[in-house]
Design a protein around this motif. Sequence first.
Motif, PDB file in Angstrom:
ATOM      1  N   ASP A   2      -4.093 -11.273  10.272  1.00 17.24           N
ATOM      2  CA  ASP A   2      -4.164 -12.328   9.515  1.00 17.24           C
ATOM      3  C   ASP A   2      -4.212 -11.956   7.812  1.00 17.24           C
ATOM      4  O   ASP A   2      -4.078 -12.719   7.285  1.00 17.24           O
ATOM      5  CB  ASP A   2      -5.741 -12.931   9.912  1.00 17.24           C
ATOM      6  N   ASP A   3      -4.527 -10.529   7.856  1.00 21.64           N
ATOM      7  CA  ASP A   3      -4.655 -10.277   6.478  1.00 21.64           C
ATOM      8  C   ASP A   3      -3.108 -10.034   5.780  1.00 21.64           C
ATOM      9  O   ASP A   3      -2.833  -9.867   4.672  1.00 21.64           O
ATOM     10  CB  ASP A   3      -5.186  -8.925   6.435  1.00 21.64           C
ATOM     11  N   PHE A   4      -2.074  -9.965   6.690  1.00 18.37           N
ATOM     12  CA  PHE A   4      -0.592 -10.010   6.367  1.00 18.37           C
ATOM     13  C   PHE A   4       0.230 -10.988   6.852  1.00 18.37           C
ATOM     14  O   PHE A   4       1.236 -11.389   7.444  1.00 18.37           O
ATOM     15  CB  PHE A   4       0.161  -8.596   7.191  1.00 18.37           C
ATOM     16  N   TYR A   5      -0.422 -12.240   6.430  1.00 18.90           N
ATOM     17  CA  TYR A   5       0.352 -13.680   6.651  1.00 18.90           C
ATOM     18  C   TYR A   5       1.464 -13.703   6.145  1.00 18.90           C
ATOM     19  O   TYR A   5       2.480 -14.374   6.728  1.00 18.90           O
ATOM     20  CB  TYR A   5      -0.749 -14.864   5.900  1.00 18.90           C
ATOM     21  N   ARG A   6       1.920 -12.916   5.147  1.00 22.20           N
ATOM     22  CA  ARG A   6       3.320 -13.231   4.377  1.00 22.20           C
ATOM     23  C   ARG A   6       4.211 -12.320   5.438  1.00 22.20           C
ATOM     24  O   ARG A   6       5.498 -13.028   5.434  1.00 22.20           O
ATOM     25  CB  ARG A   6       3.394 -12.323   3.186  1.00 22.20           C
ATOM     26  N   ILE A   7       4.035 -11.482   6.275  1.00 17.91           N
ATOM     27  CA  ILE A   7       4.921 -10.984   7.144  1.00 17.91           C
ATOM     28  C   ILE A   7       5.468 -11.949   8.253  1.00 17.91           C
ATOM     29  O   ILE A   7       6.440 -11.890   8.490  1.00 17.91           O
ATOM     30  CB  ILE A   7       4.198  -9.828   7.841  1.00 17.91           C
TER      31      ILE A   7
END
Length: 89
Positions: A2-7
């Motif tokens: 969730d911390d890397f939503y841009r991925i």
Amino acid sequence: MDDFYRIRRLPPYVFEQVNRAKAAARNAGADIIDLGMGNPDLPAPQHVIEKLKETLGKPRTDRYSASRGIGGLRKCARPRPPIMTAALA
């Protein structure tokens, strides 16, 4: 994750898609001729290895190339004079 939503917004990796399609075709019995980058099937020639060893760690070769690029491409990419731009509009 969730911390890397841009991925999650990135498009699928095209080479992975190609590899999956090749594997599926092979599994289905297709005869595939792979013209991809692949891995070398022979070792590097000894003279190439020696030249690499010779140049490693030298200040002249331990940086990015000083190439000015492709002249024709640079010419096309440079800004046009205002008079030319107005005539093309």
